[in-house]
Write a protein that holds these residues in place. Sequence first.
Motif, PDB file in Angstrom:
ATOM      1  N   GLY A   6      -1.600  11.339  -3.701  1.00  0.00           N
ATOM      2  CA  GLY A   6      -0.862  11.409  -2.904  1.00  0.00           C
ATOM      3  C   GLY A   6       0.498  10.364  -3.562  1.00  0.00           C
ATOM      4  N   GLU A   7       1.687   9.439  -2.951  1.00  0.00           N
ATOM      5  CA  GLU A   7       1.528  10.038  -1.471  1.00  0.00           C
ATOM      6  C   GLU A   7       2.642  11.221  -1.716  1.00  0.00           C
ATOM      7  OE1 GLU A   7       5.484   8.747  -0.451  1.00  0.00           O
ATOM      8  OE2 GLU A   7       5.470   9.315   1.117  1.00  0.00           O
ATOM      9  N   PHE A   8       2.518  12.481  -0.855  1.00  0.00           N
ATOM     10  CA  PHE A   8       2.447  13.531  -0.955  1.00  0.00           C
ATOM     11  C   PHE A   8       3.224  14.006   0.785  1.00  0.00           C
ATOM     12  CE2 PHE A   8      -2.791  14.469   0.114  1.00  0.00           C
ATOM     13  CZ  PHE A   8      -1.992  15.162   0.848  1.00  0.00           C
ATOM     14  N   SER A  63       5.740  -1.075   0.490  1.00  0.00           N
ATOM     15  CA  SER A  63       7.389  -1.083   0.676  1.00  0.00           C
ATOM     16  C   SER A  63       7.714   0.032   0.202  1.00  0.00           C
ATOM     17  CB  SER A  63       7.181  -1.742  -1.109  1.00  0.00           C
ATOM     18  OG  SER A  63       7.084  -1.428  -1.766  1.00  0.00           O
ATOM     19  N   ASP A  64       7.392   1.163  -0.373  1.00  0.00           N
ATOM     20  CA  ASP A  64       8.086   3.151  -0.251  1.00  0.00           C
ATOM     21  C   ASP A  64       9.058   2.699  -0.604  1.00  0.00           C
ATOM     22  OD1 ASP A  64       7.778   5.259  -0.039  1.00  0.00           O
ATOM     23  OD2 ASP A  64       8.874   5.602   1.845  1.00  0.00           O
ATOM     24  N   THR A  65       9.053   2.051  -1.978  1.00  0.00           N
ATOM     25  CA  THR A  65       9.769   2.168  -3.129  1.00  0.00           C
ATOM     26  C   THR A  65      10.346   3.684  -3.647  1.00  0.00           C
ATOM     27  OG1 THR A  65       7.955   1.031  -4.961  1.00  0.00           O
ATOM     28  CG2 THR A  65       9.695  -0.352  -4.190  1.00  0.00           C
ATOM     29  N   TRP A  66      10.435   4.467  -2.991  1.00  0.00           N
ATOM     30  CA  TRP A  66      10.794   5.872  -3.307  1.00  0.00           C
ATOM     31  C   TRP A  66      12.148   6.377  -3.772  1.00  0.00           C
ATOM     32  CZ3 TRP A  66      14.420   9.498  -0.953  1.00  0.00           C
ATOM     33  CH2 TRP A  66      14.874   8.294   0.617  1.00  0.00           C
ATOM     34  N   VAL A  67      12.934   4.710  -3.971  1.00  0.00           N
ATOM     35  CA  VAL A  67      14.354   5.192  -4.524  1.00  0.00           C
ATOM     36  C   VAL A  67      14.968   4.047  -4.713  1.00  0.00           C
ATOM     37  CG1 VAL A  67      15.870   7.577  -3.673  1.00  0.00           C
ATOM     38  CG2 VAL A  67      16.006   4.923  -1.932  1.00  0.00           C
ATOM     39  N   ALA A  77       0.996  -0.681  -0.385  1.00  0.00           N
ATOM     40  CA  ALA A  77      -0.502  -0.269   0.239  1.00  0.00           C
ATOM     41  C   ALA A  77       0.913   0.893  -0.019  1.00  0.00           C
ATOM     42  CB  ALA A  77      -1.192  -0.094   0.855  1.00  0.00           C
ATOM     43  N   HIS A  78       2.118   0.876  -0.048  1.00  0.00           N
ATOM     44  CA  HIS A  78       3.064   2.890  -0.245  1.00  0.00           C
ATOM     45  C   HIS A  78       4.425   2.042  -1.535  1.00  0.00           C
ATOM     46  CE1 HIS A  78       4.781   5.987   1.977  1.00  0.00           C
ATOM     47  NE2 HIS A  78       6.062   5.855   0.596  1.00  0.00           N
ATOM     48  N   LEU A  79       3.783   2.556  -2.646  1.00  0.00           N
ATOM     49  CA  LEU A  79       4.537   2.420  -4.306  1.00  0.00           C
ATOM     50  C   LEU A  79       4.525   2.805  -5.092  1.00  0.00           C
ATOM     51  CD1 LEU A  79       5.332  -1.329  -5.519  1.00  0.00           C
ATOM     52  CD2 LEU A  79       4.381   0.265  -6.581  1.00  0.00           C
ATOM     53  N   HIS A  80       6.434   2.990  -4.870  1.00  0.00           N
ATOM     54  CA  HIS A  80       6.318   4.364  -6.292  1.00  0.00           C
ATOM     55  C   HIS A  80       7.337   3.729  -7.394  1.00  0.00           C
ATOM     56  CE1 HIS A  80       5.759   7.454  -2.727  1.00  0.00           C
ATOM     57  NE2 HIS A  80       6.235   6.985  -2.068  1.00  0.00           N
ATOM     58  N   TYR A  81       6.425   4.102  -8.343  1.00  0.00           N
ATOM     59  CA  TYR A  81       7.569   3.585  -9.504  1.00  0.00           C
ATOM     60  C   TYR A  81       8.239   4.415 -10.930  1.00  0.00           C
ATOM     61  CZ  TYR A  81       8.169   0.072 -13.853  1.00  0.00           C
ATOM     62  OH  TYR A  81       9.566  -0.259 -14.598  1.00  0.00           O
ATOM     63  N   ILE A 124      -2.727   9.890  -7.692  1.00  0.00           N
ATOM     64  CA  ILE A 124      -2.330  10.484  -8.460  1.00  0.00           C
ATOM     65  C   ILE A 124      -1.225  11.293  -7.887  1.00  0.00           C
ATOM     66  CG2 ILE A 124      -2.623  12.785  -9.056  1.00  0.00           C
ATOM     67  CD1 ILE A 124      -5.163  12.031 -10.033  1.00  0.00           C
ATOM     68  N   ARG A 125       0.120  11.268  -7.836  1.00  0.00           N
ATOM     69  CA  ARG A 125       0.839  11.872  -7.291  1.00  0.00           C
ATOM     70  C   ARG A 125       1.385  13.249  -8.009  1.00  0.00           C
ATOM     71  NH1 ARG A 125       7.239  10.476  -5.015  1.00  0.00           N
ATOM     72  NH2 ARG A 125       6.268  10.418  -3.299  1.00  0.00           N
ATOM     73  N   PRO A 126       1.614  14.618  -6.346  1.00  0.00           N
ATOM     74  CA  PRO A 126       0.874  15.757  -7.572  1.00  0.00           C
ATOM     75  C   PRO A 126       2.586  16.303  -7.496  1.00  0.00           C
ATOM     76  CG  PRO A 126       0.804  15.518  -5.216  1.00  0.00           C
ATOM     77  CD  PRO A 126       0.971  14.178  -5.439  1.00  0.00           C
TER      78      PRO A 126
END
Length: 290
Positions: free
Chosen positions: A134-136, A242-246, A38-42, A98-100
């Motif tokens: 988000g995530e913002f 996971s929060d794949t922010w990097v 529930a926290h994934l960035h691509y 939507i990522r702002p």
Amino acid sequence: MTANTRFPAFALWHAVMVAALTITGTARAADPLPIFDAHLHYNDEATAVYPVADVLRLFRENGVVAILATSRPNDGSRALVAAARADPGAAPRVVPFIRPYRNHADRQTWFNDPEIFALIESELRRGVGYRGIGEFHVFGRDADTPWVKRIVALAVERDLWLHAHCDDAALEILFAHDPRVKIVWAHTGFSTPPATISRYFARYPNLVGELSYRYDVTENGRLAPAWRELFVAHPDRFVIGSDTWVNERWAQYREIMAYYRGWLVQLPSDVATRIASGNGERLFAATGSR
Ligand SMILES: [Zn+2]
């Protein structure tokens, strides 16, 4: 850096998990707990190194059956939605937010930028099936701007979630804009103590805590007593991510999911199942947009 130094508790909880699997038999080993990430960035820097086919394989190998996908810019999330639509059997269920942010700099200024509100409106018109914004990142009084207030109003009006990486002060401001807003609290405040989280849950029924980077959930591989109490008291209020922010987080994806499994297995199985995937499935139910 090895996995064990990045995650000092890795060796211990791995041993605990192996012991638990031995005790409970082979059922769980053969059928690992499904996970809703529930926290994934691509993000754009990830797409070049980890093509869609590779991340889909990573999800399958880690028992990840659904993802809350966001990306900077939003192309990465749309690529994951398209992949899931093209071949649902090979992909997790994708819940796009939507990522702002168009770029790194937007993170510092989005909350006071009319162009970001326009970006959100234009993404909503695409028919991607967005379920949230988000995530913002927002801290303190930065949440108290007319544009953030408008985004909160839009979220309430369109029944969208917010995925907020914010401190306690900004969280309270977001709910003050409109107490009906639904918020996934990224990292559950990062360092907010369990007792405070419990008070927020009582005060804000539409608040859900996401647990990436909350390594204080365990102490030497064992669930910390205050967290166990919180999970058992509020089994419907937490999700994991996971929060794949990097890209380093993509490289660590297996270890991140193994860390979650290491403490989930220490909870009553109904609580573990809800936190691992049940809450995400319930809160971000399929809408037919998929
Ligand atoms: Zn994040």
